[in-house]
Motif scaffolding. Structure first.
Motif, mmCIF file in Angstrom:
data_model
loop_
_atom_site.group_PDB
_atom_site.id
_atom_site.type_symbol
_atom_site.label_atom_id
_atom_site.label_comp_id
_atom_site.label_asym_id
_atom_site.label_seq_id
_atom_site.Cartn_x
_atom_site.Cartn_y
_atom_site.Cartn_z
ATOM 1 N N GLY A 44 0.835 -1.194 0.000
ATOM 2 C CA GLY A 44 0.000 0.000 0.000
ATOM 3 C C GLY A 44 0.866 1.240 0.000
ATOM 4 O O GLY A 44 2.006 1.219 -0.473
ATOM 5 N N SER A 46 1.849 5.227 -1.044
ATOM 6 C CA SER A 46 1.783 5.992 -2.300
ATOM 7 C C SER A 46 2.760 5.494 -3.362
ATOM 8 O O SER A 46 2.462 5.542 -4.552
ATOM 9 N N THR A 47 3.921 4.974 -2.963
ATOM 10 C CA THR A 47 4.959 4.642 -3.943
ATOM 11 C C THR A 47 4.479 3.704 -5.046
ATOM 12 O O THR A 47 4.725 3.949 -6.227
ATOM 13 N N ASP A 71 -0.603 -5.884 3.781
ATOM 14 C CA ASP A 71 -1.146 -5.215 4.968
ATOM 15 C C ASP A 71 -2.288 -4.298 4.561
ATOM 16 O O ASP A 71 -2.469 -3.994 3.373
ATOM 17 N N ARG A 73 -4.954 -0.950 6.216
ATOM 18 C CA ARG A 73 -5.368 -0.046 7.295
ATOM 19 C C ARG A 73 -6.721 -0.528 7.813
ATOM 20 O O ARG A 73 -7.496 -1.120 7.056
ATOM 21 N N ASN A 83 -5.821 0.477 1.343
ATOM 22 C CA ASN A 83 -4.863 -0.018 0.343
ATOM 23 C C ASN A 83 -5.603 -0.770 -0.769
ATOM 24 O O ASN A 83 -5.201 -0.723 -1.942
ATOM 25 N N ILE A 144 9.007 0.994 2.295
ATOM 26 C CA ILE A 144 9.538 1.292 3.624
ATOM 27 C C ILE A 144 9.010 2.639 4.074
ATOM 28 O O ILE A 144 8.798 3.543 3.259
ATOM 29 N N HIS A 149 9.688 1.042 8.965
ATOM 30 C CA HIS A 149 8.665 -0.010 8.939
ATOM 31 C C HIS A 149 8.497 -0.536 7.522
ATOM 32 O O HIS A 149 8.835 0.128 6.549
ATOM 33 N N ALA A 151 5.452 -3.256 5.294
ATOM 34 C CA ALA A 151 4.079 -3.713 5.480
ATOM 35 C C ALA A 151 3.528 -2.884 6.632
ATOM 36 O O ALA A 151 3.701 -1.658 6.584
ATOM 37 N N LYS A 202 13.451 9.249 1.518
ATOM 38 C CA LYS A 202 13.715 7.890 2.013
ATOM 39 C C LYS A 202 15.221 7.595 2.106
ATOM 40 O O LYS A 202 15.616 6.520 2.545
HETATM 41 C C1 6PG Z 1 0.966 0.996 4.028
HETATM 42 C C2 6PG Z 1 2.102 0.229 3.451
HETATM 43 C C3 6PG Z 1 3.409 0.710 4.054
HETATM 44 C C4 6PG Z 1 4.071 1.524 2.964
HETATM 45 C C5 6PG Z 1 5.096 2.478 3.547
HETATM 46 C C6 6PG Z 1 5.642 3.419 2.490
HETATM 47 O O1 6PG Z 1 -0.100 0.446 4.200
HETATM 48 O O2 6PG Z 1 1.176 2.193 4.256
HETATM 49 O O3 6PG Z 1 1.952 -1.013 3.181
HETATM 50 O O4 6PG Z 1 4.246 -0.263 4.512
HETATM 51 O O5 6PG Z 1 4.680 0.679 2.025
HETATM 52 O O6 6PG Z 1 4.461 3.215 4.559
HETATM 53 O O7 6PG Z 1 4.599 4.254 2.112
HETATM 54 P P1 6PG Z 1 4.810 5.344 0.952
HETATM 55 O O8 6PG Z 1 5.033 4.589 -0.297
HETATM 56 O O9 6PG Z 1 3.554 6.124 0.935
HETATM 57 O O10 6PG Z 1 6.030 6.175 1.327
#
Ligand code: 6PG
Length: 248
Positions: A44, A46-47, A71, A73, A83, A144, A149, A151, A202
């Motif tokens: 999930g 934004s990336t 994962d 929310r 997600n 990440i 963190h 997932a 990052k």
């Molecule tokens: C989520 C993701 C989480 C995400 C990182 C990076 O549900 O938010 O699975 O692990 O990969 O937080 O998020 P960005 O890509 O938004 O920086």
């Protein structure tokens, strides 16, 4: 038992998405020819949006692709934070994938633990697991977070210690909410884990994760026991990695 770790640094965000879409496509075809289906857990945040948009334009064997989530929310599927909703809008509603091939986390459950147990059951039945066994995904996508963190396995949270269960609800104090997340044993049982990391915001944490073994950050626990570990980075995210770094 062996795992290969590979880091690729792409010249731009667009190149990053092209490279990751290429990997996805190659692995999907290989898995379908090898065992008739391709099982992938989406990430999930934004990336991956850029990757999902690109995948929606590609001829993939969607009838044999089975989509899961690493994962989620603790929100309903139509929530802006979901997600599942993000993947629906950027990819799944735009490709001919059978609805039954989309196995989402039912995060609308009032009790996050109920959602986690239900998803563990979904994995067990889909992968026909015996007790104590872990599913072997063909591909798990990860990102990440700024504190390391991945997932929804956040620093100083209970889920980091889980060694037996497939999916857990995880209270994240800094977000004041539960998340539902696959556990490290599931992630490390995959045939391939692919991290997508983009953007200079990052760079600090990526340097810690890839070059400071004493950092003890959650993403550092991703070490497939018998699979590939692939880090796809853009130059902005990789800007602090040491030149001596094997891949540069
Ligand atoms: C989520 C993701 C989480 C995400 C990182 C990076 O549900 O938010 O699975 O692990 O990969 O937080 O998020 P960005 O890509 O938004 O920086």
């Amino acid at each position: 038992m062996s795992s290969q770790s590979e880091i690729r640094i792409l010249a731009s965000r667009e190149e990053l998405f092209r490279a990751s879409a290429g990997e996805f496509s190659t692995q999907a075809s290989a898995a379908v020819s090898a065992h008739g289906k391709f099982t992938v857990a989406l990430s999930g945040g934004s990336t991956p949006k850029g990757l999902y948009h690109l995948l929606a334009t590609m001829p993939l064997p969607w009838n044999q692709v089975f989509v899961f989530w690493g994962d989620e929310r603790h929100v309903p599927p139509d929530d802006a934070e979901s997600n599942y909703r993000m993947a629906q809008e950027t990819l799944l509603l735009n490709v001919p994938i059978p609805r039954e091939n989309i196995l989402r986390i039912r995060a609308e459950e009032k009790n996050a633990e109920t959602a986690a147990s239900a998803y563990a059951q979904t994995l067990s039945s889909f992968f026909r697991l015996n007790s104590g066994e872990f599913p072997r995904f063909d591909l798990i996508l990860l990102g990440i977070g700024p504190e390391g963190h991945t997932a929804s396995l956040f620093p100083a949270t209970k889920a980091l210690q889980e060694r037996r269960r497939l999916v857990v609800s995880n209270w994240v104090e800094k977000l004041h909410t539960y998340r539902i997340t696959m556990t490290f044993p599931v992630i490390n049982h995959a045939a391939c884990v692919m991290f997508l990391v983009s953007g200079s915001d990052k760079a600090e944490i990526l340097e810690q994760i890839l070059e400071n073994p004493l950092a003890h950050l959650p993403a550092q626990n991703v070490q497939p026991t018998n699979g590939r570990l692939l880090w796809l980075l853009d130059t902005a995210a990789a800007r602090k990695l040491s030149p001596a770094h094997p891949t540069r």
